[in-house]
Design an enzyme around this catalytic site. Structure first.
Site, PDB file in Angstrom:
ATOM      1  N   HIS A  72       0.835  -1.200   0.000  1.00 39.19           N
ATOM      2  CA  HIS A  72       0.000   0.000   0.000  1.00 39.19           C
ATOM      3  C   HIS A  72       0.868   1.248   0.000  1.00 39.19           C
ATOM      4  CE1 HIS A  72      -3.924  -1.877   1.771  1.00 39.19           C
ATOM      5  NE2 HIS A  72      -3.461  -2.533   0.733  1.00 39.19           N
ATOM      6  N   TYR A 200      -8.770   5.096   8.140  1.00 35.90           N
ATOM      7  CA  TYR A 200      -8.842   5.444   9.565  1.00 35.90           C
ATOM      8  C   TYR A 200      -9.932   6.506   9.703  1.00 35.90           C
ATOM      9  CZ  TYR A 200      -4.342   3.122  10.452  1.00 35.90           C
ATOM     10  OH  TYR A 200      -3.335   2.197  10.588  1.00 35.90           O
ATOM     11  N   PRO A 292      -2.746  -0.023  18.978  1.00 33.95           N
ATOM     12  CA  PRO A 292      -2.563  -0.468  17.594  1.00 33.95           C
ATOM     13  C   PRO A 292      -2.780   0.602  16.522  1.00 33.95           C
ATOM     14  CG  PRO A 292      -4.629  -1.294  18.494  1.00 33.95           C
ATOM     15  CD  PRO A 292      -3.913  -0.626  19.619  1.00 33.95           C
ATOM     16  N   LYS A 296       2.344  -0.374  14.902  1.00 33.14           N
ATOM     17  CA  LYS A 296       3.781  -0.471  15.162  1.00 33.14           C
ATOM     18  C   LYS A 296       4.207  -1.740  15.922  1.00 33.14           C
ATOM     19  CE  LYS A 296       5.286   3.027  13.117  1.00 33.14           C
ATOM     20  NZ  LYS A 296       4.957   2.413  11.850  1.00 33.14           N
ATOM     21  N   TYR A 384       4.660   6.320   9.821  1.00 31.78           N
ATOM     22  CA  TYR A 384       3.807   5.173   9.491  1.00 31.78           C
ATOM     23  C   TYR A 384       4.573   4.120   8.694  1.00 31.78           C
ATOM     24  CZ  TYR A 384      -0.582   2.751   8.654  1.00 31.78           C
ATOM     25  OH  TYR A 384      -1.579   1.814   8.651  1.00 31.78           O
TER      26      TYR A 384
HETATM   27  C1  PHB Z   1      -4.740  -4.615  10.917  1.00 29.48           C
HETATM   28  O1  PHB Z   1      -4.899  -4.818   9.708  1.00 29.48           O
HETATM   29  O2  PHB Z   1      -4.921  -5.525  11.752  1.00 29.48           O
HETATM   30  C2  PHB Z   1      -4.364  -3.268  11.390  1.00 29.48           C
HETATM   31  C3  PHB Z   1      -4.080  -2.278  10.482  1.00 29.48           C
HETATM   32  C4  PHB Z   1      -3.724  -1.018  10.927  1.00 29.48           C
HETATM   33  C5  PHB Z   1      -3.676  -0.752  12.274  1.00 29.48           C
HETATM   34  C6  PHB Z   1      -3.941  -1.751  13.198  1.00 29.48           C
HETATM   35  C7  PHB Z   1      -4.299  -3.018  12.760  1.00 29.48           C
HETATM   36  O3  PHB Z   1      -3.346   0.496  12.707  1.00 29.48           O
END
Ligand code: PHB
Ligand code: APR
Length: 390
Positions: A72, A200, A292, A296, A384
């Site tokens: 991505h 997000y 999460p 990270k 990120y």
């Molecule tokens: C996930 O795909 O499990 C995932 C992706 C981004 C995050 C946390 C978990 O910030």
């Protein structure tokens, strides 16, 4: 039983360390309390930084990752009815790869077994002894019997609830901690992701995240109360809440499908310093936890053991202790950068405890600044995708 490095825990940290040591001709034994099946199927995080992908590929673990991992080059932020794409690769030259943690674990276990490596599953470590001597002992229980593993060093890679951290005498470690007044309800669903990149979403009713595992499987999260009972979340309620929080962009709708797994994860920030005591080296979730939101956790675990691999190689190869001595300080620089980034993303995107209107306005102002300032967006993006050197 005797080995050079005794490793507690077969998560990404312990397995990767064992793999790195093997590539350097150093012996290890991994002791894991759960079964192979359990660790290979535990649904966890899923975002690999560029540096983690490079490490896996460089050490011969890139085969399935290159085929099945989803690269991505951006993420989307949704807030206040607006949508903004952070063009990570354009801003930093680097990308992330979506590939489930349990897939990394499966690949590592397969590689260790193919190389004749020793991983003992259902071997529960109960005590670490003689860590302040040159012959530490790991006591573990298997098939109802207590056994001993003698080694030169112990690597405590046994996660937040493990025993290794507790083997350090009182007064040596300093703990830095924050708990958050919310948790994440995570869902794995047999539904094609309705997006190409992660979304997000900041919403009055709470945060939501649309992630994925493959072109057929979506991974979705909802902010919930920390003491939330999963029993009060039948699938229909989960989908309705996801629709409310994610369908804020005209013409966009969520794809639904059978829920394969759902669980609630509490959110915490946690660091213990130093990450070493005498001949015990701590790595991964055993010494630091991040919420999460910044994706990270797994990356930090891999970064820790990359340092440890170099440090043990210098020790066994040249008798040089310098990298073992500097391990904790060096690892903690990355850990604290990730602590800050994860806390910042979490604070910007969640519905805060008091739902204070002033704080809510600040969150929107921050999101808009990311959306309009190349400098601020670059800061988000470089954290990120992962900073190469810290
Ligand atoms: C996930 O795909 O499990 C995932 C992706 C981004 C995050 C946390 C978990 O910030
Ligand atoms: N004896 C043996 N094994 C143990 C013991 C014990 N007493 N206690 C815990 N373990 C095992 C756990 O069963 C687990 O498999 O240690 C392993 C630790 O693995 P992880 O929790 O995956 O931790 P780590 O390798 O540091 O990886 C961190 O995991 O939780 C996610 O978000 C986190 O992505 C991050 C990653």
């Amino acid at each position: 039983m005797r080995t050079q490095v005794g490793i507690v825990g077969a998560g990404p940290a312990g397995l990767m360390l064992s793999h790195l040591l093997h590539l350097r001709g150093i012996e290890s034994v991994v002791l894991e309390s759960r079964s192979r099946d359990h660790v290979e199927h535990r649904v966890r995080a899923g975002v690999l930084e560029q540096g983690s992908v490079d490490l896996l590929c460089r050490t011969g673990l890139g085969g399935r990752l290159r085929r099945e991992g989803l690269r991505h080059e951006g993420i989307e932020l949704r807030f206040a009815g607006e949508s903004y794409r952070v063009p990570m690769t354009e801003l930093t030259g680097r990308a992330i790869t979506v590939y489930g943690q349990q897939e990394v674990v499966k690949d590592l276990i397969a590689a260790r077994i193919a190389a004749g490596g020793s991983i003992l599953f259902e071997a529960d470590v109960v005590r670490l002894d003689n860590l302040d001597s040159d012959s530490p002992v790991v006591h573990f229980r298997r098939d109802g019997h207590e056994e001993k593993l003698h080694c030169d060093f112990v690597a405590g890679c046994d996660g937040f609830h493990g025993v290794s951290r507790g083997a350090v005498p009182e007064g040596v470690l300093t703990t830095y901690e924050r708990t958050y007044p919310f948790a994440w309800l995570g869902v794995l669903a047999a539904a094609a992701p309705a997006v190409e990149e992660l979304v997000y979403a900041h919403h009055d009713r709470g945060f939501a995240l649309h992630s994925m595992r493959s072109p057929e499987v979506s991974r979705l999260y909802l902010q919930v109360a920390p003491d939330e009972d999963i029993g009060t979340w039948p699938d229909e309620r989960i989908w309705a809440e996801l629709r409310t929080r994610l369908e804020t962009v005209p013409g966009w709708s969520l794809n639904e499908g059978p829920v394969l797994e759902k669980s609630i994860t509490p959110m915490r920030s946690f660091v213990v310093e130093p990450m070493r005591w005498e001949r015990l080296f701590l790595a991964g979730d055993a010494v630091h936890i991040v919420p999460p939101t910044g994706a990270k956790g797994m990356n930090l675990a891999l970064a820790d053991v990359a340092l440890l691999g170099d440090a043990f190689a210098a020790w066994y190869g040249r008798g040089c202790p310098d990298l073992l001595e500097s391990y904790s300080a060096k690892a903690l620089r990355r850990v604290w950068r990730a602590q800050h980034f994860s806390w910042w993303m979490t604070s910007m995107l969640h519905r805060l405890e008091r739902n204070d209107p002033y704080e809510t306005k600040l969150q929107t102002a921050t999101l808009r600044y990311v959306a309009t300032s190349r400098a601020y967006a670059t800061s988000l993006a470089e954290n990120y995708v992962g900073l190469p050197e810290i």
